[in-house]
Design an enzyme around this catalytic site. Structure first.
Site, mmCIF file in Angstrom:
data_model
loop_
_atom_site.group_PDB
_atom_site.id
_atom_site.type_symbol
_atom_site.label_atom_id
_atom_site.label_comp_id
_atom_site.label_asym_id
_atom_site.label_seq_id
_atom_site.Cartn_x
_atom_site.Cartn_y
_atom_site.Cartn_z
ATOM 1 N N ASP A 1 21.457 10.352 -31.545
ATOM 2 C CA ASP A 1 22.614 9.317 -31.605
ATOM 3 C C ASP A 1 24.079 9.916 -31.295
ATOM 4 O OD1 ASP A 1 22.159 6.725 -32.471
ATOM 5 O OD2 ASP A 1 21.595 7.364 -34.514
ATOM 6 N N GLN B 1 19.084 4.940 -39.027
ATOM 7 C CA GLN B 1 19.945 3.669 -38.669
ATOM 8 C C GLN B 1 20.913 3.582 -39.966
ATOM 9 O OE1 GLN B 1 19.786 1.910 -36.005
ATOM 10 N NE2 GLN B 1 21.352 0.382 -36.590
ATOM 11 N N LYS C 1 14.950 -1.014 -30.605
ATOM 12 C CA LYS C 1 14.839 0.396 -30.204
ATOM 13 C C LYS C 1 13.304 0.737 -29.971
ATOM 14 C CE LYS C 1 19.269 1.471 -32.246
ATOM 15 N NZ LYS C 1 20.141 2.239 -33.287
HETATM 16 N N1 GUN Z 1 24.423 1.571 -36.936
HETATM 17 C C1 GUN Z 1 25.165 0.773 -35.603
HETATM 18 N N2 GUN Z 1 25.251 1.506 -34.661
HETATM 19 C C2 GUN Z 1 24.494 2.654 -34.827
HETATM 20 C C3 GUN Z 1 23.854 3.396 -33.878
HETATM 21 O O1 GUN Z 1 24.145 3.564 -32.702
HETATM 22 N N3 GUN Z 1 23.006 4.585 -34.515
HETATM 23 C C4 GUN Z 1 22.677 4.417 -35.830
HETATM 24 N N4 GUN Z 1 21.811 5.236 -36.403
HETATM 25 N N5 GUN Z 1 23.259 3.323 -36.466
HETATM 26 C C5 GUN Z 1 23.976 2.500 -35.792
#
Ligand code: GUN
Length: 293
Positions: free
Chosen positions: A119, A96, A52
């Site tokens: 998100d 995350q 990211k």
């Molecule tokens: N863990 C797995 N996929 C995601 C996501 O799209 N966002 C976040 N914050 N954690 C994740």
């Protein structure tokens, strides 16, 4: 059979975003700024977050990574979130998941200001999505919608079977594909661990979305001829012959299923890269105040 090249498409979309960001910079506008909070040392999570941050660099975004060890308390994490909510330079941020067991994910999600929830996990954004109002769409389902759109795959009237009902993939995916929209108008069946005779459901599907987190779960006997198969799984399985000692496989037994499909996404290089692109698009929307003004 056509392969849906998520990696290539994500690259194209990131180039488009970079052009837009360069134009914003030239006009002296605000550069989008994404922050990511990573708690603990789960290697898969660390790898996703690295990706990211790298993608932010590729698009000319500013990024901030906040890393905390696994003993971080919920209170401390909520304090970090409060700081990010109030920081005027941060357009959007993510925490995350999964978090260490002693931290309540619901409390964390609820603490994020919906205006910065890129998100799309906060109930305000989830509810707005369900009602068809402008909102930040959750990254993985949004990435899949973009894939279907850019590949010109007609979804209207199709029967779509989603396998897995998680809050971040299966459930929002089922909502997005059933809505009245360019990518939508499907008849959707949402299946899960209590579904009776899962194969009977998936065999009726024009579109299968596999999001259960079990390696190679969807076999050739579960998919009808000509189906479109979207594989959300990113599972690490032992592979002693590889330098890293593992390899990534999806929820779909690719080699067996691919010959039956009209379209299929590979793992890696399918849905995964599109997820990151969605996050960038949401952050760009936030910096332009497109959703909440
Ligand atoms: N863990 C797995 N996929 C995601 C996501 O799209 N966002 C976040 N914050 N954690 C994740």
């Amino acid at each position: 059979m056509k392969l849906i090249d998520g990696k290539g498409l994500a690259h194209t979309i990131k180039e488009e975003i970079a052009v837009e960001v360069a134009a914003i910079k030239e006009k002296g506008g605000k550069i989008p700024h994404l922050a990511a909070v990573l708690v603990g040392d789960d290697p898969a999570s660390a790898s996703y977050v690295r990706n990211k941050v790298r993608s932010c660099d590729q698009c000319g975004f500013q990024s901030t990574l906040i890393r905390k060890d696994s003993s971080t308390t919920e209170e401390a994490l909520l304090g970090i979130i409060e700081g990010l909510n109030e920081d005027p330079d941060i357009d959007g941020f993510i925490v995350q998941l999964p978090l260490p067991k002693h931290i309540n994910e619901e409390n964390v999600t609820l603490a994020i200001d919906p205006k910065k929830d890129v998100d799309g996990f906060h109930p305000t954004n989830f509810g707005r999505m369900a009602l068809g109002l402008p909102s930040y769409l959750p990254a993985t389902p949004f990435g899949i919608v973009q894939m279907l759109d850019r590949y010109g795959i007609e979804t209207s009237g199709m029967h779509c079977v989603v396998v897995g009902r998680s809050n971040i993939v299966g459930t929002p995916m089922s909502i997005l594909l059933s809505r009245k929209a360019k990518v939508g108008n499907c008849t959707v069946t949402l299946t899960h661990s209590r579904t009776r005779d899962l194969s009977a459901e998936t065999l009726r599907a024009d579109i299968v979305i596999a999001a259960i987190g079990i390696p190679n779960f969807i076999g050739a006997d579960m998919v009808k001829e000509g189906a479109i198969v979207i594989d959300v799984g990113i599972n690490r399985v032992d592979a002693p012959e590889r330098k890293r000692g593992y390899k990534l496989v999806g929820d779909v037994d690719f080699d067996a299923v691919a010959p039956k499909c009209s379209f299929i996404t590979p793992v890696p290089g399918g849905v995964g890269p599109m997820t990151v692109t969605s996050l960038l698009l949401n952050t760009l929307k936030s910096s332009k105040r497109e959703i909440y003004g």
